[in-house]
Motif scaffolding. Structure first.
Motif, short mmCIF file in Angstrom:
data_model
loop_
_atom_site.label_atom_id
_atom_site.label_comp_id
_atom_site.label_asym_id
_atom_site.label_seq_id
_atom_site.Cartn_x
_atom_site.Cartn_y
_atom_site.Cartn_z
N THR A 39 4.70 -1.68 10.61
CA THR A 39 3.72 -0.66 10.98
C THR A 39 3.09 -0.97 12.33
O THR A 39 2.97 -2.13 12.73
N THR A 40 2.71 0.09 13.01
CA THR A 40 1.95 -0.06 14.24
C THR A 40 0.62 -0.76 13.97
O THR A 40 0.03 -0.58 12.91
N THR A 41 0.16 -1.53 14.92
CA THR A 41 -1.07 -2.30 14.70
C THR A 41 -2.29 -1.41 14.54
O THR A 41 -3.27 -1.81 13.92
N THR A 46 -7.24 -0.80 11.76
CA THR A 46 -8.32 0.05 11.25
C THR A 46 -8.68 -0.26 9.80
O THR A 46 -9.73 0.16 9.32
N GLY A 47 -7.79 -0.97 9.10
CA GLY A 47 -8.02 -1.24 7.69
C GLY A 47 -7.38 -0.22 6.76
O GLY A 47 -7.37 -0.40 5.54
N LEU A 48 -6.84 0.87 7.33
CA LEU A 48 -6.23 1.91 6.48
C LEU A 48 -5.05 1.37 5.69
O LEU A 48 -4.90 1.67 4.50
N LEU A 49 -4.21 0.55 6.32
CA LEU A 49 -3.01 0.05 5.63
C LEU A 49 -3.37 -0.86 4.47
O LEU A 49 -2.67 -0.86 3.45
N GLU A 53 -1.91 0.05 0.94
CA GLU A 53 -1.09 -0.97 0.26
C GLU A 53 -1.60 -1.19 -1.16
O GLU A 53 -0.81 -1.21 -2.12
N MET A 54 -2.90 -1.36 -1.32
CA MET A 54 -3.47 -1.60 -2.64
C MET A 54 -3.26 -0.40 -3.56
O MET A 54 -2.89 -0.56 -4.73
N MET A 55 -3.45 0.80 -3.03
CA MET A 55 -3.27 2.01 -3.83
C MET A 55 -1.83 2.14 -4.32
O MET A 55 -1.58 2.43 -5.50
N TYR A 56 -0.88 1.91 -3.42
CA TYR A 56 0.52 2.09 -3.80
C TYR A 56 0.97 1.02 -4.78
O TYR A 56 1.71 1.29 -5.74
#
Length: 315
Positions: A39-41, A46-49, A53-56
């Motif tokens: 993934t792009t940094t 931003t903390g979105l990933l 990640e946790m949700m998936y």
């Protein structure tokens, strides 16, 4: 006679068996319980990933393994077959990846904007200019040794670095001939967006950033937003699966399931709300059809459910 003909036959059989074993090993290399994402940094910083990640993982029982790199590095990692899908934001590089046959099932899922930030004193005087005029002004000031004028570039072949080069071109400059190595005013960090913002802050320099990473780091920075509008500042994010025909062993089934999930209405609603409570505005805006297929986005699609395993359309 028999013994002489038997020896080469055995050798041929051994070679064929070895080749088959290597092929089977490559095809079976995908672990169905692991999903590898480059993934792009900007998505990561931003903390979105972390949240996605946790949700998936909670809904799929799959171990999501994320490598945060610039878009160019992420696509190279995918070409080697070291990840199953990429989340990137450089349409030209994405299209090349797809045209080469490495990328399939491309779908957009969100966008935000690039911004030019710099010291509040704005020594080059670029506030509220167009991106092209701002870059031209910074270049002229920098190459004329105007006190306090510097520009920090990611210099890492990322989506942000690619967009920077496109703005330089729109401003009338050849990046490799006119910008790189043109003086101490131009700094290349070779780092991700968060670290580049930190360097720019330390050097009181201008830089190009996505709005999401800037807002995530804003409390640590004295840099301010100076240029926020212009066609060159659109920043579109896409998910693209890695073609198993080009990179045997990738987990294409889970990659496609993740792409369906990140382009679902439920996940997009989460993305659209991410950052609102902390920053007073979303860091990313989800894309929906038919808007995503029209200018200026020009996506193939931004909805889930296709589970495509082939294709060469524009992401």
């Amino acid at each position: 006679m028999r013994s002489r003909s038997w020896v080469p036959l055995v050798g041929i059989m051994v070679v064929l068996l070895f080749a088959c074993a290597v092929s089977v090993t490559a095809q079976e290399a995908a672990d169905p319980g692991v999903l590898r994402i480059a993934t792009t940094t900007s998505l990561y910083d931003t903390g979105l990933l972390d949240e996605l990640e946790m949700m998936y993982e909670n809904t799929s029982n799959v171990d999501v393994q994320i490598t945060a790199q610039g878009t160019g590095q992420s696509l190279d990692t995918a070409r080697r077959g070291d990840v199953d899908l990429v989340l990137v934001h450089s349409p030209a590089q994405e299209q090349q990846f797809i045209d080469e046959g490495y990328g399939i099932n491309p779908r957009c899922f969100a966008y935000n904007s690039f911004i030019i930030v710099g010291p509040a004193s704005d020594p080059a005087g670029i506030a509220n200019m167009s991106p092209e005029d701002a870059f031209k002004t910074i270049y002229l000031a920098g190459t004329n040794n105007t006190p306090g004028v510097a520009f920090a570039s990611r210099g890492d072949n990322s989506g942000t670095h690619t967009r920077e080069q496109q703005i330089w071109a729109a401003a009338g400059y050849n990046y490799t001939q006119d910008i790189q190595d043109s003086g101490n005013w131009y700094l290349e960090t070779g780092s991700g967006m968060g670290e580049t913002l930190t360097v720019a802050n330390q050097k009181n320099a201008y830089t190009l950033s996505d709005i999401g990473t800037y807002l995530a780091f804003k409390s640590q920075l004295s840099l301010v937003e100076l240029v926020t509008t212009g066609d060159q500042l659109l920043n579109r994010y896409s998910a693209i699966a890695v073609n198993p025909d080009k990179a045997p062993g990738v987990n294409i089934d889970e990659a496609n399931r993740f792409i369906d999930w990140i382009t679902s209405n439920e996940t997009k609603a989460f993305i659209g709300n991410f950052g609102v409570e902390e920053f007073g505005q979303p860091l990313f805006t989800p894309l929906y059809p038919p808007e995503c297929t029209e200018p200026p986005f020009n996506c193939t699609t931004c909805s889930g459910g296709a589970n495509a395993t082939t294709g060469n359309a524009t992401a």
